[in-house]
Each structure stands twice: as C-alpha cells, then as structure tokens.
Design an enzyme around this catalytic site. Structure first.
Site, PDB file in Angstrom:
ATOM      1  N   GLN A  13       0.739  -1.501  -0.081  1.00 26.22           N
ATOM      2  CA  GLN A  13       0.126  -0.061  -0.154  1.00 26.22           C
ATOM      3  C   GLN A  13       0.917   1.409  -0.038  1.00 26.22           C
ATOM      4  O   GLN A  13       0.484   2.215  -0.537  1.00 26.22           O
ATOM      5  CB  GLN A  13      -0.946  -0.072   1.168  1.00 26.22           C
ATOM      6  CG  GLN A  13      -2.033   1.014   1.106  1.00 26.22           C
ATOM      7  CD  GLN A  13      -3.181   0.521   1.934  1.00 26.22           C
ATOM      8  OE1 GLN A  13      -4.070   0.116   1.852  1.00 26.22           O
ATOM      9  NE2 GLN A  13      -3.107   1.171   3.427  1.00 26.22           N
TER      10      GLN A  13
ATOM     11  N   GLU B 151      -2.862  10.147  -0.752  1.00 24.81           N
ATOM     12  CA  GLU B 151      -1.749  10.449   0.246  1.00 24.81           C
ATOM     13  C   GLU B 151      -0.665  11.349  -0.439  1.00 24.81           C
ATOM     14  O   GLU B 151       0.339  11.825   0.346  1.00 24.81           O
ATOM     15  CB  GLU B 151      -1.226   9.397   1.032  1.00 24.81           C
ATOM     16  CG  GLU B 151      -2.432   8.717   1.815  1.00 24.81           C
ATOM     17  CD  GLU B 151      -1.926   7.571   2.881  1.00 24.81           C
ATOM     18  OE1 GLU B 151      -0.698   7.371   2.817  1.00 24.81           O
ATOM     19  OE2 GLU B 151      -2.632   6.750   3.419  1.00 24.81           O
TER      20      GLU B 151
ATOM     21  N   ASP C  47       4.284  -0.100   3.960  1.00 23.09           N
ATOM     22  CA  ASP C  47       2.926  -0.391   4.680  1.00 23.09           C
ATOM     23  C   ASP C  47       2.493  -1.452   3.547  1.00 23.09           C
ATOM     24  O   ASP C  47       2.092  -1.632   2.484  1.00 23.09           O
ATOM     25  CB  ASP C  47       2.148   0.558   4.515  1.00 23.09           C
ATOM     26  CG  ASP C  47       0.552   0.006   5.100  1.00 23.09           C
ATOM     27  OD1 ASP C  47       0.686  -1.183   5.532  1.00 23.09           O
ATOM     28  OD2 ASP C  47      -0.047   1.050   5.242  1.00 23.09           O
TER      29      ASP C  47
ATOM     30  N   GLU D 289       4.905  -2.189   8.041  1.00 20.83           N
ATOM     31  CA  GLU D 289       3.590  -2.023   8.483  1.00 20.83           C
ATOM     32  C   GLU D 289       2.672  -3.290   8.209  1.00 20.83           C
ATOM     33  O   GLU D 289       2.796  -3.532   6.969  1.00 20.83           O
ATOM     34  CB  GLU D 289       3.081  -0.562   8.298  1.00 20.83           C
ATOM     35  CG  GLU D 289       1.912  -0.398   9.011  1.00 20.83           C
ATOM     36  CD  GLU D 289       1.244   1.051   8.391  1.00 20.83           C
ATOM     37  OE1 GLU D 289       0.081   1.205   8.463  1.00 20.83           O
ATOM     38  OE2 GLU D 289       1.980   1.825   8.224  1.00 20.83           O
TER      39      GLU D 289
ATOM     40  N   ASP E 174      -1.213  -1.834  12.460  1.00 19.37           N
ATOM     41  CA  ASP E 174      -2.335  -0.807  12.232  1.00 19.37           C
ATOM     42  C   ASP E 174      -3.339  -1.497  12.366  1.00 19.37           C
ATOM     43  O   ASP E 174      -4.104  -1.304  13.317  1.00 19.37           O
ATOM     44  CB  ASP E 174      -1.888  -0.122  10.903  1.00 19.37           C
ATOM     45  CG  ASP E 174      -2.836   0.840  10.488  1.00 19.37           C
ATOM     46  OD1 ASP E 174      -3.714   1.267  11.517  1.00 19.37           O
ATOM     47  OD2 ASP E 174      -2.915   1.158   9.245  1.00 19.37           O
TER      48      ASP E 174
ATOM     49  N   LYS F 270      -3.817   5.952  15.244  1.00 24.55           N
ATOM     50  CA  LYS F 270      -4.661   6.794  14.315  1.00 24.55           C
ATOM     51  C   LYS F 270      -5.713   7.312  15.306  1.00 24.55           C
ATOM     52  O   LYS F 270      -6.761   6.440  15.882  1.00 24.55           O
ATOM     53  CB  LYS F 270      -5.220   6.055  13.316  1.00 24.55           C
ATOM     54  CG  LYS F 270      -4.097   5.771  12.168  1.00 24.55           C
ATOM     55  CD  LYS F 270      -4.760   4.661  11.082  1.00 24.55           C
ATOM     56  CE  LYS F 270      -3.673   4.356  10.136  1.00 24.55           C
ATOM     57  NZ  LYS F 270      -4.205   3.668   9.115  1.00 24.55           N
TER      58      LYS F 270
ATOM     59  N   ARG G   4      -4.922   9.766   8.034  1.00 26.53           N
ATOM     60  CA  ARG G   4      -5.624   8.613   7.561  1.00 26.53           C
ATOM     61  C   ARG G   4      -5.600   9.159   5.921  1.00 26.53           C
ATOM     62  O   ARG G   4      -5.244  10.293   5.261  1.00 26.53           O
ATOM     63  CB  ARG G   4      -6.944   8.704   7.789  1.00 26.53           C
ATOM     64  CG  ARG G   4      -7.445   8.136   9.108  1.00 26.53           C
ATOM     65  CD  ARG G   4      -6.535   7.039   9.645  1.00 26.53           C
ATOM     66  NE  ARG G   4      -6.986   5.875   8.963  1.00 26.53           N
ATOM     67  CZ  ARG G   4      -8.078   4.898   9.249  1.00 26.53           C
ATOM     68  NH1 ARG G   4      -8.615   4.914  10.591  1.00 26.53           N
ATOM     69  NH2 ARG G   4      -8.063   3.753   8.511  1.00 26.53           N
ATOM     70  N   SER G   5      -5.855   8.371   4.931  1.00 30.29           N
ATOM     71  CA  SER G   5      -5.774   8.689   3.401  1.00 30.29           C
ATOM     72  C   SER G   5      -6.959   9.662   3.252  1.00 30.29           C
ATOM     73  O   SER G   5      -6.805  10.393   2.366  1.00 30.29           O
ATOM     74  CB  SER G   5      -6.166   7.321   2.837  1.00 30.29           C
ATOM     75  OG  SER G   5      -7.506   6.588   3.217  1.00 30.29           O
TER      76      SER G   5
ATOM     77  N   LYS H 243       3.553   9.897  10.516  1.00 33.28           N
ATOM     78  CA  LYS H 243       3.176   9.265   9.435  1.00 33.28           C
ATOM     79  C   LYS H 243       2.259   9.882   8.775  1.00 33.28           C
ATOM     80  O   LYS H 243       1.079  10.135   9.222  1.00 33.28           O
ATOM     81  CB  LYS H 243       2.751   7.640   9.389  1.00 33.28           C
ATOM     82  CG  LYS H 243       2.553   7.223   8.018  1.00 33.28           C
ATOM     83  CD  LYS H 243       1.911   5.784   8.082  1.00 33.28           C
ATOM     84  CE  LYS H 243       1.561   5.224   6.895  1.00 33.28           C
ATOM     85  NZ  LYS H 243       0.880   3.974   6.795  1.00 33.28           N
TER      86      LYS H 243
END
Length: 441
Positions: A164, A206, A243, A289, A316, A341, A370-371, A392
């Site tokens: 990802q 992102e 990730d 991740e 995560d 998060k 977050r995205s 991040k």
C-alpha cells in the site's frame, strides 16, 4: 474553571471530497476550538465505528448528518454547562459512557472525536498556549522522524502494486525542518526519474506517485535511485519503510497471501515472512507495517521472533489504536510498534493511553494520518506532546499532508533550542547493531 457553553457540529469535506464532520467548542471565557475528523481507505475490522448515513441518494450513502445531529443534540446536552473545558479525561469519558457501546457505534467515533479534539483546542486557546504544550506540558520536546509516503499502491491507488505504501524516512537529518527538506528533494528527484522513464506522475490519496510497476521490488529500486539523485545516502541519511497492508492480500480460507495486483504469486505464511525478510535484507528497510493479517496473532508472534530485532514491525489494522489489542500483542510478543490513529479509537484520552502503554513495553508509537484527511493539524501537536518520535502523514504534496509538516516546522521553531530531532534513534525498539546495519546498507 471555565465551562463549555456551546458545541456546534457541521458536515464538511475531506481531502477525497467525501463528507466528514467538524465540531466547534466554545467556553464561557471565550476559548474556541475546532476539530475535524479524517477517514481511512483500508480500515481494520476492529476499528471504532465511523457513523455514516447510508442514504444512497446523498453522497452515495457517506453523509454524516446523523453524526452531526448526535453532536448538536445528545453530546451538547451532556457537556454544555457541565464540564470544565480543561478536564479532557472527564469530557472524553462522559462521551464514551453516553455512547454506551464498545465500538462507539451509537454516537459514532467521528462525532465523539471531533468534540474531543475541539475541546482540547478550546482549552489551549483559553489558556493561551500551543496545543502541544497544553496536551503534553513542559516536557514536550521531541520532534518526530517522518514517514513520507512517496509511492502509493494497494487500496490507495489504481495501479498494479500490492504494497500500500512505500515511504522514505530522513533518519540522518539534524532537525525536523531539514528532514522535511530531505524528503521534499527526494520526492522531486523521484518525480524526475519517473518522468524520464515515461511513468505516470499523478498522485494517490496521500500525495504519493502511483505509476504502474512490474512488481513490489521495482518501487524500492526507484526509491534508492531517487535518494541518491537528491544527494543523500540510502540508509544513512534516508531509510525506507513499507506498509504491506497484508489483510488486503490474505485469504483466510487457504491461509495464503496473494500478490493479487502484481504477479499473482501465492505464499504460505512462512514463505511470506521469508519474502519480506529477503526484501529487508537487500534494501535499507527499517519499518514494515501490517506484514501479517490482522487476525493471525500467532503468525504475528512468529514474524516478530524472526525479524523484530532488526526491523520495526508496526501494527495498524492489527492493533487499531486499542489498548486491549495492544496489551494482548505485548503479552504474546507480537509486533514491536503501534500505529496511532486517533479516529480508530475515537478520543484523545484513549489515544494517550495507547501511546503510554506502547512506550512502557518498549514498543514505538507512530502517530498517523488517514488517507482521507483534512486541514486539521492536531496529529502534529499530538506527536510532539507525547514525544512519540515518529509521524506518518503522507507525501510532500497535497495541502492536507503539507499542513502537518508545516505545523511541525512551527513547533520546532517555538521550542527553539529545547527541540530534539532523534532520527535513527527514534527506533528505540531496534538494537544499536540493527540501526547500524540499516545505516550502512
């Protein structure tokens, strides 16, 4: 003592053009705070509930009017005139009890979190101090090492890459401002390399590039080239993080991982661990991740036993910022790091508890975006407030990502000579020997 006198919520848009929720808190002494809530593209199945309307005639069912109504009605009635704005823990606990569910499915984690953030900001505003100082006190001084997502794949793009995110981490920079410069220069060097090879330079959710590659190793080769083209040394100046988001690749029935977007290869769990270990041995990869499916606890313990001394293994979807899952992982020896998060758990208080538990166990805590983001920069203040050491928050493009980096620059300037950027030493979960190996790759 200054009571909350008003709470207002509204529906606004996130960075993907989807609706999200914004709340404002006002106090009797004039304090004002605003909180906006992000949302994820790939979400862990155990995350707190993000309440959506489900009305397909409006925003395709993604509207947040129910969550807005919960803030303006139930939450406002419970908090207005009854709570001192500086009593963050009591405010958060009152909302948790009002919701009455384990996953915040009644009021919605998005409704609760927006008010939690807004209350903290209102308190900081009333006291005339920066948010990071209000949340963390006089001992807030560590600026985080950034994970910069410069190549997107998986659920964050429409390309044929399985992993990802492919990220760069300026572990050798002296300050966070210089770390951001290292990242920006490498990002632009990468763009030139991609353009020269005829690859697309459009960006994903992102802010990272999302061109097609032959497999999951080709992006790593491009990162090495870009780091060198920008004038830096891979490993020593800039390390790599990935990730895997392996729950997107995992088949629970066959218990195999399939590179479904690229080569189609299938791996058993031991084979997949070996595949990741091989990549980490050949590239300066310092962090992986979600390398294992979120429900396979024993396999997480296995990969940690195999790789946990030399690579940061981040949970995560595995931990979803939840102290119950984190405690179980600590007891099992599963992972050595947690991604934090705030919207996975739903309040600032619970977020602080997760970070504290991680640190006590020798796990690192990485505060994350977050995205689907907004212009809210709370996570930049949060990571400094807790001295977490890593953040991040996306690539070096898109204002929703850059806003967080710019806030870190401001905070570092405010802290002046007391600010400390730890770089490679923010990986206290790895041995000194392992850090040295990465620096010399």
């Amino acid at each position: 003592m200054s009571l909350i006198t008003d709470i207002i919520a509204r529906e606004v848009l996130d960075s993907r053009g989807n609706p999200t929720l914004e709340a404002e808190v006002i106090t009797e002494l004039g304090g004002f705070g605003r909180g906006m809530v992000p949302s994820g593209a790939s979400t862990g199945e155990h995350e707190a509930v993000e309440l959506r309307d489900g009305d397909k005639s409006r925003f395709g069912g993604k509207g947040t009017t129910k969550a807005v109504a919960n803030v303006n009605d139930a939450i406002a009635k419970a908090l207005v005139g009854k709570f001192d704005v500086t009593d963050q823990r009591a405010i958060d606990q009152a909302m948790i009890e009002l919701d009455g569910t384990e996953n915040k499915g009644n009021l919605g984690a998005n409704a609760i979190l927006a008010v939690s953030i807004a209350a903290a900001r209102a308190a900081a505003d009333e006291l005339g101090v920066p948010l990071f100082s209000y949340l963390g006190g006089a001992n807030s001084y560590v600026l985080p090492t950034p994970m910069m997502n410069v190549i997107n794949g998986g659920a964050h793009s429409a390309n044929k890459v399985d992993f990802q995110e492919f990220m760069i981490m300026p572990v050798g920079a002296p300050t966070v401002k210089e770390a951001i410069r290292y990242g920006s220069e490498t990002f632009h060097a990468l763009k030139k390399l991609l353009e020269a090879d005829g690859k697309a330079t459009s960006v994903g959710d992102e802010g990272g590039f999302a061109p097609d590659f032959a497999d999951n190793e080709e992006p790593l080769k491009y990162l090495i080239r870009a780091i060198e083209a920008a004038g830096y040394k891979p490993g020593k100046d800039i390390a790599i993080a990935v990730d895997v988001a392996s729950s997107e690749l995992y088949d629970a029935e066959t218990k195999t991982y399939k590179l479904r977007w690229s080569t189609g290869e299938e791996f058993t769990t031991p084979e997949f661990i070996k595949y990741l270990e091989d990549l980490a041995d050949r590239y300066p990869i310092i962090s992986i991740e979600d390398p294992i499916d979120e429900n396979e606890w024993e396999d997480w313990a296995a990969i940690t036993a195999e790789l946990g001394k030399k690579v940061q293994l981040v949970g995560d979807d595995f931990f979803v910022t939840n102290t119950q899952y984190l405690e179980k992982g600590i007891n099992m020896g599963a992972a050595n790091s947690i991604l934090i998060k705030v919207n996975q758990i739903g309040t600032l208080t619970e977020t602080f508890e997760a970070i504290e538990m991680a640190k006590e166990a020798g796990y690192t805590a990485i505060v994350s975006h977050r995205s689907g983001e907004t212009e809210d920069t709370t996570i930049s203040d949060l990571v400094v407030a807790t001295n977490a050491g890593q953040i991040k928050t996306g690539s070096l493009s898109r204002t929703d990502r850059i806003a967080k980096y710019n806030q870190l620059i401001r905070i570092e300037e405010l802290l002046d000579t007391t600010a400390k950027y730890k770089g490679i030493h923010s990986f206290y979960n790895l041995s000194a020997a392992a850090r040295e190996v990465i620096e010399n790759k």
